[in-house]
Design an enzyme around this catalytic site. Structure first.
Site, PDB file in Angstrom:
ATOM      1  N   GLU A 138      -6.221  -4.621  10.837  1.00 49.01           N
ATOM      2  CA  GLU A 138      -5.549  -5.746  10.693  1.00 49.01           C
ATOM      3  C   GLU A 138      -5.833  -6.844  11.880  1.00 49.01           C
ATOM      4  O   GLU A 138      -6.468  -6.429  12.597  1.00 49.01           O
ATOM      5  CB  GLU A 138      -4.079  -5.359  10.703  1.00 49.01           C
ATOM      6  CG  GLU A 138      -2.885  -6.409  10.427  1.00 49.01           C
ATOM      7  CD  GLU A 138      -3.127  -7.201   9.219  1.00 49.01           C
ATOM      8  OE1 GLU A 138      -4.063  -7.852   9.063  1.00 49.01           O
ATOM      9  OE2 GLU A 138      -2.346  -7.333   8.322  1.00 49.01           O
ATOM     10  N   HIS A 176      -2.458  -1.448   2.291  1.00 48.59           N
ATOM     11  CA  HIS A 176      -1.860  -0.100   2.711  1.00 48.59           C
ATOM     12  C   HIS A 176      -0.496   0.065   1.939  1.00 48.59           C
ATOM     13  O   HIS A 176       0.259  -0.990   1.803  1.00 48.59           O
ATOM     14  CB  HIS A 176      -2.095   0.102   3.763  1.00 48.59           C
ATOM     15  CG  HIS A 176      -1.085  -0.795   4.650  1.00 48.59           C
ATOM     16  ND1 HIS A 176       0.215  -0.531   4.827  1.00 48.59           N
ATOM     17  CD2 HIS A 176      -1.546  -1.728   5.415  1.00 48.59           C
ATOM     18  CE1 HIS A 176       0.596  -1.984   5.527  1.00 48.59           C
ATOM     19  NE2 HIS A 176      -0.476  -2.624   5.992  1.00 48.59           N
TER      20      HIS A 176
END
Length: 219
Positions: free
Chosen positions: A81, A8
């Site tokens: 994550e 990202h």
């Protein structure tokens, strides 16, 4: 199947070096938005589908690419994550080092090690494997690669165990900055081969932030 694993864009946590892994997480910085915008043109190969995690930063990063390719991204929670547990929100050197050492242990094969207050390696790989397989199942088979917008520690760790042509030291010795990209080819059943590792932003090194404290990108 070809996978484009894209980290990202930059967030305020990346700038501060903080460990932020809870949902929905922070939005992108101005640089992160630029990284996402430039990513759309920098990815030149055809894309069949786009998958994102349940953290908002992956949605915001994927949005320009999705608009450019006229593809609706699909969310898979398992692509999120690696959970920071007791280290969530912290940026002191001891906490950051403990977080990095935990997923480095998983990469080396010690899946019993647990992130304090969070998941162990078995849980991480199970949920990431499941999410990747589910994303592949929703991807048209003949229209190009699957782009997965995910997270630095998660991509690094998953590739370290699933790419059969490298060892753990390969991924642990390389950086993966915001909007860096890792390309794999294979299948969940047969395994994966690493084709390329682009540690800098896909759209160019000028989009990197050398002043950011981001521990995952610089590991």
């Amino acid at each position: 199947m070809r996978l484009l694993l894209i980290r990202h864009g930059q967030t305020p946590d990346n700038v501060a070096g903080a460990l932020g892994t809870t949902i929905p997480g922070p939005v992108l910085t101005a640089l992160g938005r630029q990284q996402a915008a430039d990513l759309a043109a920098a990815v030149t190969e055809p894309i069949a589908a786009i998958a994102v995690s349940s953290l908002i930063r992956t949605h915001l990063t994927a949005a320009p690419l999705a608009r450019h390719r006229r593809i609706d991204p699909v969310e898979f929670d398992g692509l999120r994550e690696i959970e920071a547990g007791v280290y969530e929100g912290r940026h002191d050197p001891a906490s950051v080092t403990a977080y990095l050492r935990t997923f480095a242990a998983w990469a080396a094969g010690d899946l019993d090690t647990r992130m304090p207050g969070a998941e162990d390696g078995h849980t991480f790989f199970d949920r990431y494997d499941t999410a990747v397989a589910a994303a592949i199942d929703t991807t048209p088979s003949s229209d190009g690669p699957l782009a997965i917008v995910s997270h630095g520690a998660a991509i690094r760790t998953w590739v370290s165990r699933r790419a059969r042509n490298i060892d753990a030291s390969f991924t642990m010795d390389r950086f993966l900055q915001n909007t860096g990209m890792v390309v794999l080819e294979g299948t969940p059943a047969s395994g994966w081969d690493l084709l390329s590792w682009q540690g800098e932003p896909v759209a160019g090194a000028q989009l990197a932030d050398p002043t950011a404290a981001d521990p995952v990108g610089k590991l």
